[in-house]
Write an enzyme that holds these catalytic residues in place. Structure first.
Site, PDB file in Angstrom:
ATOM      1  N   THR A  14     -13.882  15.675   2.711  1.00 26.46           N
ATOM      2  CA  THR A  14     -14.347  14.606   1.824  1.00 26.46           C
ATOM      3  C   THR A  14     -14.831  13.394   2.629  1.00 26.46           C
ATOM      4  O   THR A  14     -15.932  12.887   2.412  1.00 26.46           O
ATOM      5  CB  THR A  14     -13.175  14.170   0.907  1.00 26.46           C
ATOM      6  OG1 THR A  14     -12.665  15.344   0.283  1.00 26.46           O
ATOM      7  CG2 THR A  14     -13.617  13.200  -0.144  1.00 26.46           C
ATOM      8  N   VAL A  15     -13.991  12.913   3.551  1.00 26.57           N
ATOM      9  CA  VAL A  15     -14.343  11.690   4.289  1.00 26.57           C
ATOM     10  C   VAL A  15     -15.477  11.963   5.282  1.00 26.57           C
ATOM     11  O   VAL A  15     -16.439  11.187   5.372  1.00 26.57           O
ATOM     12  CB  VAL A  15     -13.106  11.106   5.019  1.00 26.57           C
ATOM     13  CG1 VAL A  15     -13.483   9.832   5.761  1.00 26.57           C
ATOM     14  CG2 VAL A  15     -11.976  10.842   4.027  1.00 26.57           C
ATOM     15  N   ASP A 200       3.250   8.875   2.348  1.00 26.29           N
ATOM     16  CA  ASP A 200       1.932   8.342   2.700  1.00 26.29           C
ATOM     17  C   ASP A 200       1.995   6.800   2.735  1.00 26.29           C
ATOM     18  O   ASP A 200       1.488   6.164   3.662  1.00 26.29           O
ATOM     19  CB  ASP A 200       0.921   8.837   1.647  1.00 26.29           C
ATOM     20  CG  ASP A 200      -0.452   8.233   1.799  1.00 26.29           C
ATOM     21  OD1 ASP A 200      -1.230   8.735   2.625  1.00 26.29           O
ATOM     22  OD2 ASP A 200      -0.754   7.246   1.095  1.00 26.29           O
ATOM     23  N   LYS A 204       1.497   4.076   5.928  1.00 31.67           N
ATOM     24  CA  LYS A 204       0.551   2.950   5.885  1.00 31.67           C
ATOM     25  C   LYS A 204       1.252   1.617   6.115  1.00 31.67           C
ATOM     26  O   LYS A 204       0.718   0.745   6.810  1.00 31.67           O
ATOM     27  CB  LYS A 204      -0.184   2.966   4.545  1.00 31.67           C
ATOM     28  CG  LYS A 204      -1.139   4.158   4.410  1.00 31.67           C
ATOM     29  CD  LYS A 204      -1.627   4.307   2.987  1.00 31.67           C
ATOM     30  CE  LYS A 204      -2.637   5.434   2.834  1.00 31.67           C
ATOM     31  NZ  LYS A 204      -2.930   5.747   1.433  1.00 31.67           N
ATOM     32  N   GLY A 309     -11.011   8.182  -1.570  1.00 32.60           N
ATOM     33  CA  GLY A 309     -12.292   8.737  -2.015  1.00 32.60           C
ATOM     34  C   GLY A 309     -13.311   8.741  -0.891  1.00 32.60           C
ATOM     35  O   GLY A 309     -13.214   7.984   0.075  1.00 32.60           O
TER      36      GLY A 309
HETATM   37  N1  HSE Z   1      -3.497  10.169  -0.612  1.00 31.15           N
HETATM   38  C1  HSE Z   1      -3.870   8.799  -0.474  1.00 31.15           C
HETATM   39  C2  HSE Z   1      -3.655   8.070  -1.783  1.00 31.15           C
HETATM   40  C3  HSE Z   1      -5.308   8.588  -0.084  1.00 31.15           C
HETATM   41  O1  HSE Z   1      -3.379   8.680  -2.813  1.00 31.15           O
HETATM   42  O2  HSE Z   1      -3.770   6.845  -1.767  1.00 31.15           O
HETATM   43  C4  HSE Z   1      -5.568   8.666   1.371  1.00 31.15           C
HETATM   44  O3  HSE Z   1      -4.871   7.701   2.097  1.00 31.15           O
END
Ligand code: HSE
Length: 438
Positions: A14-15, A200, A204, A309
């Site tokens: 995707t990216v 995730d 971050k 996205g």
């Molecule tokens: N899986 C992540 C989210 C997107 O749902 O924010 C990519 O960092």
């Protein structure tokens, strides 16, 4: 500028496809886009149908061949996963190539190793796409806010969970039902664990913390609670009490009981949190992300936008490529690294013990509906020096009742001890939910 800068792309998912689309269409963008050229692309399957038109002569299944290709100056890693991504990043650096990556898992765990290697080699590793998708947050923290003492960063940095929570709140539908639907609509992965368990978001916030406070923290020590066990009734009760329920990732400077002069104490964690409806993070809905940065002297500044996205993430990746393209002649001539653009750590940071973290709490208890129950619960909290902001009984039916307590700011240690004692009360059947509260 002369010769074009060669880009090697690792990954055309995707990216990667989003990046290739931008590079293939420079018209109307910054003129630097014309100065870079996609030279090779590593893919897993040569025959797969692509969303972007790309010459098959650029494709290879050997990512190392891309990294080692002499015509490539900047390696763009958008394949994801820990390995071989980490090794390919380190090999690129070793070969004197700058790297752009969206890989939060690698940077959260090996960011320090990668930053040291890149500094030694005199190259850049830029990671704008690793947090917040298209939202500019990494470079603003590194550069635009670098004159501030950062106090706290709190954010909604996982779009999948925010989408699920927004729909649960709006439609009154359970977690499992919304998740299933989100998967069929492509808003959640078929294996949703990393998102819904908060992993995730923990990657971050580890990255943001390292940049904001100048030193990395141990990713594996970040207390992490996801939304996978959340019940719809907590969203309803929160709403009746004036709150939205959000998955927040927070990192902040704190006081520590036994302070160490050589290291900055931080509280960093991910957990479902009740956010007052008039708080700036409360209205962030759907797949959007928002990051609130509090610093001195700036006060509060919020970054808001699409957190995932193809287009938004590729926008961040291409910005990093252009940043490197802009300084590349200087790198070549003087081996000069811009200290604000390159990642650096300037002090030690550590996480305080979880029991020392101060927060307001939302606690739901399943109890007998009998005289004196609220009094018994209040006595336990009082004994542990926990001050109650509000205590409400919901849903009393025949013999059972649900009691929701919101505490003032107290340590997690005080709450843990109180809950242990409350569990031992004969009038309390179970502690059914425990979350943070702003
Ligand atoms: N899986 C992540 C989210 C997107 O749902 O924010 C990519 O960092």
């Amino acid at each position: 500028m002369g010769k074009k800068l060669g880009i090697g792309l690792l990954g055309l998912g995707t990216v990667g496809a989003g990046v290739a689309s931008i590079l293939a269409d420079p018209n109307g963008r910054h003129p630097l886009v014309e100065e870079i050229e996609l030279k090779r692309v590593a893919v897993r399957d040569l025959k797969r149908q692509r969303k972007v038109l790309i010459s098959s002569s650029l494709l290879t299944t050997d990512p190392l061949a891309v990294v080692e290709d002499e015509s490539i100056n900047i390696v763009v890693e958008v394949m994801g996963g820990l390995e071989p991504a980490r090794s390919l990043i380190l090999r690129s650096i070793e070969l004197g190539k700058s790297v752009v990556t969206a890989n939060k898992a690698v940077i959260a765990r090996y960011g320090e190793e990668i930053a040291k290697a890149s500094k030694a080699a005199g190259v850049y590793v830029l990671i704008e796409a690793a947090v917040g998708g298209g939202i500019p947050i990494i470079e603003p923290i590194k550069q635009s806010l670098s004159g501030n003492k950062i106090k706290r960063i709190s954010g909604i940095i996982n779009g999948t969970t925010n989408y699920i929570l927004s729909r649960m709140s709006k439609e009154g539908t359970s977690f499992n039902e919304v998740l299933k639907d989100a998967q069929s609509l492509g808003f959640a992965e078929s294996d949703p664990a990393a998102d819904v368990e908060g992993l995730d978001a923990a990657d971050k916030i580890a990255i943001l913390s390292g940049l904001a406070f100048g030193g990395s923290i141990n990713r594996s020590e970040i207390p992490t609670q996801g939304i996978n066990k959340l019940e719809i009734k907590d969203i309803n009760y929160a709403s009746q009490l004036g709150y939205e329920l959000k998955l927040l990732a927070i990192t902040e400077r704190v006081q520590e009981f036994s302070s160490r002069n050589d290291s900055l104490p931080l509280a960093t964690f991910v957990q479902p949190t009740l956010v007052p409806k008039d708080h700036p993070l409360a209205s962030v809905s759907g797949v959007n992300n928002a990051i609130l940065v509090e610093g001195d002297p700036i006060g509060e500044v919020m970054f808001y936008g699409p957190g995932a996205g193809a287009g938004p993430t590729a926008s961040a990746v291409v910005a990093d490529i252009l940043n490197i393209a802009g300084v590349q002649p200087m790198v070549d001539l003087n081996n000069y690294l811009d200290p604000l653009l390159s990642a650096s750590s300037w002090r030690k940071c550590h996480l305080v013990e979880s029991k020392e973290i101060l927060q307001k709490n939302y606690i739901r208890l399943n109890c007998k509906d009998a005289p004196g129950v609220i009094g018994q619960i209040g006595t336990v909290f009082g004994r542990n020096n926990v001050s109650i902001e509000s205590i409400v009984q919901f849903d009393a039916s025949q013999s059972d009742a649900e009691i929701v307590v919101i505490t003032h700011l107290v340590s997690k240690g005080q709450i843990a001890q109180s809950l242990k004692e409350i569990e031992g009360l004969s009038s309390v059947q179970s502690i059914t939910a425990h979350m943070g509260c702003l």
